[in-house]
Design an enzyme around this catalytic site. Sequence first.
Site, PDB file in Angstrom:
ATOM      1  N   GLU A   1       5.245  -6.816  -0.919  1.00  0.00           N
ATOM      2  CA  GLU A   1       4.973  -5.471  -0.394  1.00  0.00           C
ATOM      3  C   GLU A   1       5.397  -5.364   1.082  1.00  0.00           C
ATOM      4  O   GLU A   1       5.757  -4.299   1.552  1.00  0.00           O
ATOM      5  CB  GLU A   1       3.469  -5.186  -0.553  1.00  0.00           C
ATOM      6  CG  GLU A   1       2.952  -3.902   0.059  1.00  0.00           C
ATOM      7  CD  GLU A   1       3.085  -2.685  -0.851  1.00  0.00           C
ATOM      8  OE1 GLU A   1       3.895  -2.702  -1.800  1.00  0.00           O
ATOM      9  OE2 GLU A   1       2.387  -1.699  -0.589  1.00  0.00           O
TER      10      GLU A   1
ATOM     11  N   THR B   1       7.793   4.629   1.983  1.00  0.00           N
ATOM     12  CA  THR B   1       7.162   3.885   3.081  1.00  0.00           C
ATOM     13  C   THR B   1       8.214   3.420   4.089  1.00  0.00           C
ATOM     14  O   THR B   1       7.990   3.464   5.298  1.00  0.00           O
ATOM     15  CB  THR B   1       6.389   2.670   2.519  1.00  0.00           C
ATOM     16  OG1 THR B   1       5.393   3.170   1.627  1.00  0.00           O
ATOM     17  CG2 THR B   1       5.703   1.877   3.615  1.00  0.00           C
TER      18      THR B   1
HETATM   19  N1  HSE Z   1       0.231   0.245   6.762  1.00  0.00           N
HETATM   20  C1  HSE Z   1       1.341   0.744   6.006  1.00  0.00           C
HETATM   21  C2  HSE Z   1       2.040   1.827   6.802  1.00  0.00           C
HETATM   22  C3  HSE Z   1       0.830   1.284   4.703  1.00  0.00           C
HETATM   23  O1  HSE Z   1       1.348   2.672   7.339  1.00  0.00           O
HETATM   24  O2  HSE Z   1       3.261   1.817   6.863  1.00  0.00           O
HETATM   25  C4  HSE Z   1       1.927   1.859   3.859  1.00  0.00           C
HETATM   26  O3  HSE Z   1       2.015   1.247   2.645  1.00  0.00           O
END
Ligand code: HSE
Length: 308
Positions: free
Chosen positions: A128, A176
């Site tokens: 991830e 993302t």
């Molecule tokens: N912490 C991550 C972001 C979560 O804000 O990019 C996204 O999956």
Amino acid sequence: MTRVKVRVPATSANLGPGFDVLGMALNLYNFIEMEATDGGLEIFVEGEGKGILPADSRSIVYEVAQKVFKTAGYSPRGIKITLTNSIPIARGLGSSAAALIGGAVAANELSGGKLSLEELINIASRMEGHPDNVVPAAVGGFTICINTEKDGIIFRKIDPPKVYAVAAVPFFELATKKARNVLPKMVSMGDAVFNIGRSSLLVYALQKGEFQLLKDVMQDRLHQPYRVSLVPGLEGVFEAALDAGALGVFLSGAGPTVIALVQEKDHIGRIKYSMKEAFSKHGVDCRLLELEPDAHGAVIMENDGGIV
Ligand code: HSE
């Protein structure tokens, strides 16, 4: 073991100031069924992502399963995966983390349960790229996690707070990667201190139930201000939710979903309406979900022995 079914929750990462560190599991679920077969790869996707998610060896559920099988020294002749998804894709509700940890837990069970949950969390987090959705999807509740060089992910879970989470989920997707690309490489000392203080006090507030602190401690200067450009109306939605009585409000993960935490059930209708209206002023249509924290994380529902 030849067949297993896992339930895995949606998650919201960051909760405002806790960028890449804080997360919370929510009671919206994906189901992953995995079966060892006589040969070949079969993948079926139902619900969210049907016709969009790859149903072949590019599936991240299959990819993570392969990593787990390899680590566990297990090699099934064939594999059948059925995904029944309720978590919207690319909306900041942890759909990829759910796929990864759900797939890892299912594959581990199928190969005899040789890996610990910590090992599965580390495998899924590496894929991830950050652990803040993977950890609550694995263990449920409200979680705090760090990544260490020597010991990998270290995390702790706090029992979920007794609140409702109203999620305004825009109809557009936000990858993302795109939402991380708008973030600066360097931040000022002032902004770092702003977030450290709020993030620390946020953990205290949720643990002790001091919900009157949430409005202030959910503020952030490390990611939300930069992501405003990708989520039209974001600031207006925050303001509308707080005016309508939300305890605190934040961009869920990388967005575009916005979540307002609410204590009184009868405030929910008003908050939903005001968030939707604020988004619509900027031409953004959204669906509204009334959620609650999930306390369990990834759960094995069924295996060869029947319902678990
Ligand atoms: N912490 C991550 C972001 C979560 O804000 O990019 C996204 O999956």
